[in-house]
Design a protein around this motif. Structure first.
Motif, short mmCIF file in Angstrom:
data_model
loop_
_atom_site.label_atom_id
_atom_site.label_comp_id
_atom_site.label_asym_id
_atom_site.label_seq_id
_atom_site.Cartn_x
_atom_site.Cartn_y
_atom_site.Cartn_z
N ARG A 279 49.24 42.09 36.46
CA ARG A 279 50.61 42.59 36.24
C ARG A 279 50.72 43.22 34.86
NH1 ARG A 279 52.12 37.74 38.89
NH2 ARG A 279 52.62 36.75 36.89
N MET A 280 50.07 42.61 33.88
CA MET A 280 50.09 43.19 32.54
C MET A 280 49.43 44.57 32.55
SD MET A 280 49.14 39.90 30.11
CE MET A 280 49.15 40.92 28.66
N LEU A 284 51.13 48.08 31.57
CA LEU A 284 50.52 48.94 30.57
C LEU A 284 50.32 50.35 31.14
CD1 LEU A 284 49.26 49.25 27.78
CD2 LEU A 284 47.09 48.42 28.74
N PHE A 285 49.89 50.41 32.40
CA PHE A 285 49.73 51.71 33.05
C PHE A 285 51.06 52.47 33.08
CE2 PHE A 285 50.19 54.26 36.89
CZ PHE A 285 49.14 55.14 36.77
N GLY A 286 52.13 51.76 33.41
CA GLY A 286 53.44 52.41 33.48
C GLY A 286 53.90 52.93 32.13
N GLU A 287 53.66 52.16 31.07
CA GLU A 287 54.09 52.59 29.73
C GLU A 287 53.33 53.82 29.26
OE1 GLU A 287 53.61 49.21 27.22
OE2 GLU A 287 55.36 48.14 28.01
N ALA A 332 36.59 51.93 36.78
CA ALA A 332 37.86 52.40 37.34
C ALA A 332 37.87 53.92 37.44
CB ALA A 332 39.02 51.91 36.48
N LYS A 333 37.36 54.57 36.44
CA LYS A 333 37.33 56.03 36.44
C LYS A 333 36.39 56.56 37.51
CE LYS A 333 36.94 59.94 33.29
NZ LYS A 333 36.68 60.35 31.88
N ALA A 334 35.21 55.93 37.65
CA ALA A 334 34.22 56.39 38.63
C ALA A 334 34.67 56.11 40.06
CB ALA A 334 32.88 55.72 38.36
N SER A 335 35.44 55.04 40.24
CA SER A 335 35.86 54.65 41.59
C SER A 335 37.23 55.20 41.96
CB SER A 335 35.87 53.12 41.71
OG SER A 335 34.61 52.58 41.37
N GLY A 336 37.89 55.87 41.01
CA GLY A 336 39.22 56.39 41.30
C GLY A 336 40.29 55.34 41.32
N LEU A 337 40.03 54.20 40.65
CA LEU A 337 41.00 53.11 40.61
C LEU A 337 41.91 53.24 39.40
CD1 LEU A 337 38.59 50.13 41.43
CD2 LEU A 337 40.11 51.33 43.03
N THR A 338 43.09 52.68 39.50
CA THR A 338 44.00 52.64 38.35
C THR A 338 43.58 51.54 37.38
OG1 THR A 338 45.85 53.44 39.68
CG2 THR A 338 46.39 52.33 37.62
N VAL A 339 43.24 50.38 37.92
CA VAL A 339 42.86 49.23 37.10
C VAL A 339 41.60 48.60 37.69
CG1 VAL A 339 43.54 46.97 36.22
CG2 VAL A 339 45.26 48.78 36.47
N ALA A 340 40.68 48.21 36.81
CA ALA A 340 39.47 47.50 37.25
C ALA A 340 39.22 46.33 36.31
CB ALA A 340 38.26 48.43 37.27
N ARG A 341 38.82 45.21 36.93
CA ARG A 341 38.53 44.00 36.15
C ARG A 341 37.03 43.85 36.02
NH1 ARG A 341 37.39 38.80 38.21
NH2 ARG A 341 37.70 37.12 36.67
N TYR A 342 36.60 43.42 34.83
CA TYR A 342 35.17 43.20 34.62
C TYR A 342 34.74 41.96 35.38
CZ TYR A 342 30.69 42.19 32.47
OH TYR A 342 29.36 41.93 32.26
N ASP A 343 33.73 42.15 36.25
CA ASP A 343 33.15 41.05 37.01
C ASP A 343 31.64 41.12 36.80
OD1 ASP A 343 31.77 39.85 39.46
OD2 ASP A 343 33.85 39.21 39.78
N ARG A 344 31.12 40.11 36.15
CA ARG A 344 29.71 40.16 35.77
C ARG A 344 28.81 40.34 36.99
NH1 ARG A 344 26.99 38.63 31.34
NH2 ARG A 344 28.86 37.67 30.47
N THR A 345 29.05 39.57 38.06
CA THR A 345 28.18 39.66 39.24
C THR A 345 28.24 41.04 39.87
OG1 THR A 345 28.55 37.30 39.68
CG2 THR A 345 27.69 38.64 41.49
N ALA A 346 29.49 41.57 40.04
CA ALA A 346 29.63 42.89 40.65
C ALA A 346 28.99 43.96 39.79
CB ALA A 346 31.11 43.18 40.88
#
Length: 362
Positions: A279-280, A284-287, A332-346
């Motif tokens: 949500r944060m 942030l994206f909206g601002e 996020a940029k490569a996948s066309g996502l607005t937000v991406a979370r860092y996931d070590r395994t992924a």
């Protein structure tokens, strides 16, 4: 000389009964003696004149060095009376209608109280802030004390006098330049955002307190198009406005860092709960994506956000946390996502996949 001549003529008279007249030699001998005396006197006078000329030349050179010194030099007696001051001191402090140097009383007292014997360079120069000509100036000074012989009047024997020599340097501009350099070394001159090293220092201090933190990295979309169509002036204004929005964000973010180009990062002390952080990130994206309105044009840009969460006592360094957020941003940029979370395994799977693709391509 005359006695020798008389003795010689007497010896000749006794041995040979020949009378040698010596009276005629007296004028010549006297004249020769006077000539030699005059010559010696002339040489002595010439030597005195030469020594006097050399002394005047040396004194003139010392006076020129004294007056032309870039440092202000003030010499005064033990009671504080100024004996002499350089042109630089005059320019630094000014003089009154009588030509008396307007040396600040505080500086005069400090110089008299802290003066060290001449030749003692163990103490560093002292600093003092004074107001001269309506401006605050930072001065660096050193005071030394010595003893000289001063004549009180013509014909009087010189008497020993204790004096203090004050050497003052105005370092106001130097300090301002140092502050400018320090600012430029910590802040981006184009946007006013922190530089990476300074940001990592602040983030590292927070992580040492073993608190949860979230690092957001974001990059702007379509910025190059705006920069080309509306001009670099508008592009620079957008970058500065991004920094301003991050600084006044309702999310209570840290001072932003410019990572380069159109990429920025911030951190906040927050719960690492995924739903809350998501949500944060959306807020942030909206601002940041809100329309940028300027006098001559409006601009709409896209934003890609990546974030990493740092749990207390995880041992994650500030550099690692920032790099993880940047990796999530790139994803996020490569996948066309607005937000991406860092996931070590992924991310490890994706890294291995990219390595395999590169190996197959070669």
């Amino acid at each position: 000389g005359l006695a020798a001549i008389e003795m010689g003529s007497l010896a000749i008279f006794r041995n040979s009964s020949v009378l040698v007249p010596t009276a005629m030699l007296y004028p010549g001998l006297i004249g020769f003696g006077l000539w030699r005396f005059a010559q010696a006197l002339s040489i002595r006078n010439w030597q005195l004149l030469r020594a006097s000329a050399q002394a005047r030349t040396t004194l003139s050179l010392l006076k020129r060095v004294f007056d032309d010194s870039s440092d202000g030099i003030v010499i005064f007696k033990s009671d504080g009376t100024v004996l002499r001051h350089s042109y630089s001191a005059k320019a630094m402090f000014g003089v009154d209608d009588t030509g008396t140097l307007l040396l600040p009383d505080k500086l005069r007292k400090l110089a008299l109280g802290t003066a060290v014997p001449q030749g003692n360079d163990t103490l560093p120069p002292q600093l003092m802030e004074v107001e001269t000509g309506g401006e605050r100036r930072l001065l660096e000074y050193r005071a030394t004390k010595s003893e000289v012989e001063l004549s009180q009047g013509f014909g009087d024997a010189p008497e020993p006098e204790k004096i203090t020599t004050l050497v003052v340097r105005d370092i106001t501009q130097i300090k301002e330049q140092e502050q400018d350099i320090a600012y430029l070394s910590n802040y981006d001159d184009r946007t006013g955002a922190l530089r990476r090293n300074a940001f990592l220092v602040f983030l590292g201090l927070r992580l040492k307190d073993n608190r949860d933190a979230v690092v957001f990295a974001l990059t702007l979309d379509r910025f190059k198009t705006i920069n080309v169509t509306l001009g670099r002036r508008v592009g620079d204004a957008i970058l500065r406005e991004v920094v301003a929005r991050l600084e006044r964000s309702s999310l209570l973010l840290s001072s932003p860092v410019r990572l380069g180009g159109t990429s920025f990062a911030v951190y906040t002390e927050s719960s690492t709960d995924v739903s809350l952080v998501e949500r944060m990130a959306e807020d942030l994206f909206g601002e940041i994506s809100e329309v940028y309105r300027f006098k001559d044009a409006n601009a709409q840009i896209g934003v890609r956000i990546g974030y990493s969460t740092v749990e207390s006592q995880s041992g994650t360094t500030a550099d690692d946390a920032l790099n993880q957020a940047v990796e999530a941003m790139d994803m996020a940029k490569a996948s066309g996502l607005t937000v991406a979370r860092y996931d070590r395994t992924a991310f490890e799977k994706q890294r291995r996949s990219r390595e395999i693709e590169r190996a197959l391509d070669t």
